[in-house]
Design a protein around this motif. Structure first.
Motif, PDB file in Angstrom:
ATOM      1  N   GLN A 338      10.908  69.627  19.319  1.00 34.16           N
ATOM      2  CA  GLN A 338      11.257  68.237  19.607  1.00 34.16           C
ATOM      3  C   GLN A 338      10.312  67.668  20.677  1.00 34.16           C
ATOM      4  O   GLN A 338      10.678  67.495  21.830  1.00 34.16           O
ATOM      5  N   PRO A 339       9.047  67.378  20.315  1.00 34.78           N
ATOM      6  CA  PRO A 339       8.131  66.774  21.284  1.00 34.78           C
ATOM      7  C   PRO A 339       8.687  65.432  21.770  1.00 34.78           C
ATOM      8  O   PRO A 339       9.294  64.672  20.997  1.00 34.78           O
ATOM      9  N   LEU A 340       8.463  65.150  23.040  1.00 33.45           N
ATOM     10  CA  LEU A 340       9.040  63.963  23.658  1.00 33.45           C
ATOM     11  C   LEU A 340       7.952  63.071  24.248  1.00 33.45           C
ATOM     12  O   LEU A 340       6.840  63.534  24.562  1.00 33.45           O
ATOM     13  N   VAL A 341       8.285  61.809  24.416  1.00 32.82           N
ATOM     14  CA  VAL A 341       7.489  60.906  25.239  1.00 32.82           C
ATOM     15  C   VAL A 341       8.388  60.478  26.399  1.00 32.82           C
ATOM     16  O   VAL A 341       9.543  60.116  26.201  1.00 32.82           O
ATOM     17  N   VAL A 342       7.843  60.596  27.605  1.00 32.92           N
ATOM     18  CA  VAL A 342       8.576  60.232  28.811  1.00 32.92           C
ATOM     19  C   VAL A 342       7.875  59.024  29.434  1.00 32.92           C
ATOM     20  O   VAL A 342       6.673  59.058  29.697  1.00 32.92           O
ATOM     21  N   LEU A 343       8.635  57.953  29.659  1.00 38.04           N
ATOM     22  CA  LEU A 343       8.122  56.724  30.251  1.00 38.04           C
ATOM     23  C   LEU A 343       8.757  56.546  31.624  1.00 38.04           C
ATOM     24  O   LEU A 343       9.988  56.592  31.754  1.00 38.04           O
ATOM     25  N   SER A 344       7.927  56.352  32.626  1.00 40.34           N
ATOM     26  CA  SER A 344       8.436  56.221  33.986  1.00 40.34           C
ATOM     27  C   SER A 344       7.752  55.041  34.664  1.00 40.34           C
ATOM     28  O   SER A 344       6.540  54.838  34.499  1.00 40.34           O
ATOM     29  N   TRP A 345       8.509  54.265  35.410  1.00 40.96           N
ATOM     30  CA  TRP A 345       7.952  53.109  36.117  1.00 40.96           C
ATOM     31  C   TRP A 345       8.859  52.761  37.290  1.00 40.96           C
ATOM     32  O   TRP A 345       9.990  53.253  37.399  1.00 40.96           O
ATOM     33  N   ARG A 346       8.333  51.902  38.155  1.00 44.89           N
ATOM     34  CA  ARG A 346       9.134  51.431  39.278  1.00 44.89           C
ATOM     35  C   ARG A 346       9.934  50.225  38.805  1.00 44.89           C
ATOM     36  O   ARG A 346       9.378  49.155  38.542  1.00 44.89           O
ATOM     37  N   SER A 347      11.227  50.397  38.717  1.00 46.59           N
ATOM     38  CA  SER A 347      12.075  49.349  38.159  1.00 46.59           C
ATOM     39  C   SER A 347      12.436  48.312  39.216  1.00 46.59           C
ATOM     40  O   SER A 347      12.891  48.651  40.317  1.00 46.59           O
ATOM     41  N   THR A 348      12.210  47.041  38.875  1.00 43.09           N
ATOM     42  CA  THR A 348      12.635  45.919  39.711  1.00 43.09           C
ATOM     43  C   THR A 348      13.266  44.862  38.805  1.00 43.09           C
ATOM     44  O   THR A 348      13.253  44.987  37.569  1.00 43.09           O
ATOM     45  N   LYS A 349      13.759  43.787  39.419  1.00 40.81           N
ATOM     46  CA  LYS A 349      14.358  42.712  38.619  1.00 40.81           C
ATOM     47  C   LYS A 349      13.326  41.995  37.766  1.00 40.81           C
ATOM     48  O   LYS A 349      13.689  41.267  36.817  1.00 40.81           O
ATOM     49  N   ASP A 350      12.021  42.199  38.085  1.00 39.29           N
ATOM     50  CA  ASP A 350      10.963  41.501  37.352  1.00 39.29           C
ATOM     51  C   ASP A 350      10.290  42.370  36.291  1.00 39.29           C
ATOM     52  O   ASP A 350       9.309  41.946  35.677  1.00 39.29           O
ATOM     53  N   THR A 351      10.746  43.612  36.089  1.00 36.92           N
ATOM     54  CA  THR A 351      10.114  44.500  35.106  1.00 36.92           C
ATOM     55  C   THR A 351      11.003  44.656  33.878  1.00 36.92           C
ATOM     56  O   THR A 351      12.230  44.796  33.992  1.00 36.92           O
TER      57      THR A 351
END
Length: 398
Positions: A338-351
């Motif tokens: 089960q290969p995965l893609v992981v998405l990570s970012w700095r979450s704000t009200k504008d993202t």
């Protein structure tokens, strides 16, 4: 006289005194075209790298080492600049000639540690590692030495004491330690106590390094700075040989020289300092036990890199390739079946994150999405206040 920058401080460069004498009478001074013995870096009045070893005053050995260094080429086929290089150690270790050279290779503005062994009437380069920390190799205080009976270290005159992975002082002579039991593929701490000098008026009680293991292959430099100790915690139980593989975090981004990749050179993703790890959360696949997901970060000569570590309850740890720091981090994680893609970012009200239609979100929370790896290249986007960032993931060959 030229001044050189040493960890933000200035040390005045002076020429080393190289007149040599033995018990059998004077030995000819080294020829002008030979490597210097020692290095002319000073910390106040302290010569940081004086001539070391039982053959340091042997002009014949110096000439033979110089010939071997002149014949050596870097992976990019660059030559050593002999006038700005120096022999840091030249002696017999366990009865065999050993020389260690700090080599300046101006083609890529690089510093190399060359290890040479006696070979008949001459010498040959047996190991060559590129120093990845910005600045010149001789501004370090602990250098790694490959040995058949364990790791050794060459220390500068600034080092008052060196402790190994077991916390005990490592004995040595002429700056070269006795063999130390360092694992092949595990990171272990090495700590230097630095004496009081002009640049360090109070000395330094704990100059921390990580040795990534004796399984790390040339030209990758195995010592990483770990000032805070976070790197030791981050690499606990991780296989550094897997980390260093071409698909692993430390080895996955190739160095580019000119307009092409240089796979034989040190990877652009190779660590030099500031290793740390943080927990991202948990992910459960197919109703099984949840696995812990972590983000590994580190500094390289090319900037900050990150990767993802997947730790299941049972089974081996899985590592993603490196990703350069971006507003939207994308990791392809090769989890078996089960290969995965992981998405990570700095979450704000504008993202706002946008993913391809029909994407199954196994984890979906602010700043983190985990999904099955697409079967073909797909685009993910992060809309921020100033612009939209686009990244792709997936493989057409799956």
């Amino acid at each position: 006289m030229a001044a050189v920058r040493w960890r933000g401080l200035t040390a005045t460069g002076l020429s080393a005194l190289l007149v040599t004498v033995t018990a059998c009478g004077p030995v000819a001074e080294r020829r002008p075209q030979d490597l210097r013995v020692g290095y002319d870096s000073l910390d106040g009045s302290l010569t940081v790298w004086p001539p070391r070893g039982s053959l340091a005053e042997d002009a014949t050995a110096t000439a033979a080492v110089t010939r071997a260094v002149r014949d050596w080429r870097s992976p990019a086929d660059d030559r050593v600049h002999v006038p700005s290089s120096g022999i840091l150690f030249s002696g017999r270790v366990d009865g065999a000639p050993l020389a260690l050279v700090a080599a300046s290779v101006p083609g890529q503005a690089a510093s190399w540690l060359l290890q040479l062994a006696g070979d008949g009437d001459g010498y040959r380069v047996t190991h060559a590692t590129e120093y990845t920390d910005p600045g010149y190799l001789v501004y370090s205080d602990v250098l790694p030495v490959q040995s058949t009976d364990g790791r050794r270290y060459l220390t500068s005159e600034r080092v008052r004491r060196l402790t190994g992975p077991d916390g005990r002082t490592i004995a040595g002579k002429d700056g070269l330690t006795e063999p130390v039991d360092v694992p092949s593929c595990r990171a272990v701490p090495v700590t230097a106590t630095l004496r009081s000098t002009t640049s360090l008026p109070r000395g330094r009680s704990a100059d921390r390094l990580l040795d990534l293991g004796t399984g790390i292959t040339d030209p990758r430099y195995p010592l990483v700075r770990d000032d805070s100790g976070s790197g030791r915690r981050a690499l606990t139980d991780l296989d550094t040989c897997l980390l260093s593989a071409t698909e692993g975090p430390f080895g996955s981004i190739a160095r580019r020289i000119g307009d092409r990749d240089a796979p034989d050179s040190v990877p652009a993703s190779w660590p030099k300092a500031k290793l740390a790890i943080r927990t991202l959360g948990e992910v459960a696949l197919g109703g099984g036990e949840p696995a812990e997901l972590e983000q590994l970060t580190w500094e390289t000569a090319d900037g900050t890199m990150t990767a993802v570590v997947y730790r299941p309850v049972d089974g081996p740890v899985v590592l993603s390739p490196a990703d350069r720091t971006n507003p939207l981090q994308v990791y392809e994680l090769p989890v078996p079946e089960q290969p995965l893609v992981v998405l990570s970012w700095r979450s704000t009200k504008d993202t706002t994150l946008s993913v391809p239609p029909d994407t199954t979100r196994l984890v979906d929370r602010p700043g983190l999405v985990v999904a099955p790896l697409p079967e073909r290249r797909e685009t993910f986007s992060l809309a921020a206040e100033d612009k939209t960032h686009y990244r792709t993931a997936g493989s057409p060959h799956r």
